[in-house]
Design an enzyme around this catalytic site. Structure first.
Site, mmCIF file in Angstrom:
data_model
loop_
_atom_site.group_PDB
_atom_site.id
_atom_site.type_symbol
_atom_site.label_atom_id
_atom_site.label_comp_id
_atom_site.label_asym_id
_atom_site.label_seq_id
_atom_site.Cartn_x
_atom_site.Cartn_y
_atom_site.Cartn_z
ATOM 1 N N HIS A 63 0.852 -1.194 0.000
ATOM 2 C CA HIS A 63 0.000 0.000 0.000
ATOM 3 C C HIS A 63 0.882 1.236 0.000
ATOM 4 C CE1 HIS A 63 0.920 -0.597 4.237
ATOM 5 N NE2 HIS A 63 0.426 0.596 4.548
ATOM 6 N N HIS A 65 1.452 3.872 1.898
ATOM 7 C CA HIS A 65 1.892 4.608 3.072
ATOM 8 C C HIS A 65 3.415 4.650 3.040
ATOM 9 C CE1 HIS A 65 -1.978 4.253 5.734
ATOM 10 N NE2 HIS A 65 -1.994 5.298 4.942
ATOM 11 N N ASP A 67 5.899 4.353 5.034
ATOM 12 C CA ASP A 67 6.772 3.354 5.661
ATOM 13 C C ASP A 67 6.793 2.035 4.906
ATOM 14 O OD1 ASP A 67 4.066 3.213 6.580
ATOM 15 O OD2 ASP A 67 4.668 1.838 8.166
ATOM 16 N N HIS A 68 6.128 2.005 3.755
ATOM 17 C CA HIS A 68 6.147 0.819 2.907
ATOM 18 C C HIS A 68 6.644 1.102 1.494
ATOM 19 C CE1 HIS A 68 3.884 -1.925 5.657
ATOM 20 N NE2 HIS A 68 3.586 -0.751 6.179
ATOM 21 N N HIS A 143 -7.346 -1.891 5.667
ATOM 22 C CA HIS A 143 -6.539 -0.798 6.193
ATOM 23 C C HIS A 143 -7.215 0.530 5.847
ATOM 24 C CE1 HIS A 143 -3.063 0.660 8.154
ATOM 25 N NE2 HIS A 143 -2.433 1.128 7.087
ATOM 26 N N ASP A 213 -0.367 -3.950 5.998
ATOM 27 C CA ASP A 213 -0.959 -3.667 7.297
ATOM 28 C C ASP A 213 -2.442 -4.022 7.238
ATOM 29 O OD1 ASP A 213 1.512 -2.406 7.288
ATOM 30 O OD2 ASP A 213 0.798 -0.516 8.021
ATOM 31 N N HIS A 271 6.078 -5.303 12.113
ATOM 32 C CA HIS A 271 5.440 -3.996 12.014
ATOM 33 C C HIS A 271 5.148 -3.425 13.407
ATOM 34 C CE1 HIS A 271 2.587 -0.836 10.636
ATOM 35 N NE2 HIS A 271 3.360 -0.876 9.558
#
Length: 304
Positions: A63, A65, A67-68, A143, A213, A271
């Site tokens: 996805h 975001h 941090d990914h 999510h 997530d 995570h």
């Protein structure tokens, strides 16, 4: 047994810490390398694990975001500096090219390789990649934005042919591949020798499921049935369950429940929220439900 490993390059969550990198993993299946997620610092951890950036064949982004995926433009830029010429294929949510193409046009103009984006429907469980070694499916997750996990299913290996059978029935070399593919053999005297007498079965195919997530989503368990290894996010402890519901993440206990429902062989949780200086409490919580649980950590390599 053919190679099938998972290397954790990062298992932290949104806030950077000195202990954990953001989400990223390498899946190695028969020496084909697949990158799952690409947080900031991913290329540094690739180097620390002596993994050549230009050996990466395909990237899967769960996805959009940061941090990914914030490490993706830098990784692609470095591949250009290293002289990559082979296309790089990137799978991710449907707007992934809309987000990243302008960055590549600005920062990576003039590269000698093509970046091919493959948008996926994060709401469907479907086959998105297939080759001689592995089939890869999406896992719909829950999510705050479009998000999916990925299921890597190893292709079955052809059986071994019994050496003594080759000698006993004088099997010619040109027949061996047919027998491995399931054919019987007709001996010189006309007898039909069943395939089961000629071959030895190989190990059962293995599978790896990556789920991050997501809020607790029991309906994915059948999709993960009998997974050799399951990675499931465990951002918080059960004491923060109310917060989990608000931000669409899972507790360690919920991750273990998914593993239990899916009859997974082993669970690795990751995570982790930056509030935990020690994730032992998360491990204990998960193991109370699913004993065969371990903690993810940077540079951990798991062999399936």
């Amino acid at each position: 047994m053919e190679k099938f490993t998972v290397t954790i390059l990062g298992c932290g969550s949104a806030l950077p810490t000195t202990r954990h990198n953001g989400s990223a993993q390498i899946v190695n299946i028969r020496e084909k390398l697949f990158l799952i997620d690409c947080a900031e610092g991913t290329q540094v951890h690739l180097r620390r694990n002596h993994i050549s950036l230009n050996r990466l064949q395909t990237v899967f982004i769960s996805h959009l975001h940061g941090d990914h995926c914030f490490g993706l433009p830098g990784l692609i830029s470095t591949q250009g500096l290293l002289g990559r010429t082979a296309p790089l294929h990137i799978y991710g949510p449907e707007d992934i090219e809309t987000v990243f193409r302008p960055m590549l046009d600005y920062f990576c103009n003039g590269m000698q390789f093509e970046v091919v984006f493959h948008p996926v429907d994060t709401h469907q469980h479907q086959l998105i990649y297939d080759d001689r070694s592995v089939s890869i499916y999406t896992i719909p997750l829950k999510h705050r934005i479009r998000c999916c996990g990925y299921l890597f299913k190893e292709k079955p290996l052809l059986p071994h042919i019994r050496r003594e059978a080759i000698e006993l029935y004088n099997i010619p070399l040109w027949q061996i591949n047919n027998i491995k593919a399931g054919a019987d053999f007709v001996a010189e005297d006309g007898r039909r020798i069943p395939n089961a007498e000629l071959t030895i079965a190989r190990e059962a195919p293995r599978s790896y499921a990556y789920c991050s997530d997501t809020a607790f989503k029991p309906d994915i368990a059948p999709l993960l049935e009998d997974a050799t290894l399951l990675y499931h996010e465990a951002t918080f402890a059960e004491s923060e369950a109310e917060l989990c519901d608000k931000v669409y993440h899972s507790t360690a206990r919920q991750a273990a429940q998914i593993a239990q429902m899916a009859h997974a062989h082993q669970l690795v949780i990751g995570h982790f929220s930056s509030r935990y200086d020690d994730e032992t409490c998360l491990l204990e919580e998960a193991k109370s439900v699913f004993p065969n649980t371990i903690l993810a950590h940077e540079n951990l390599t798991l062999t399936l």
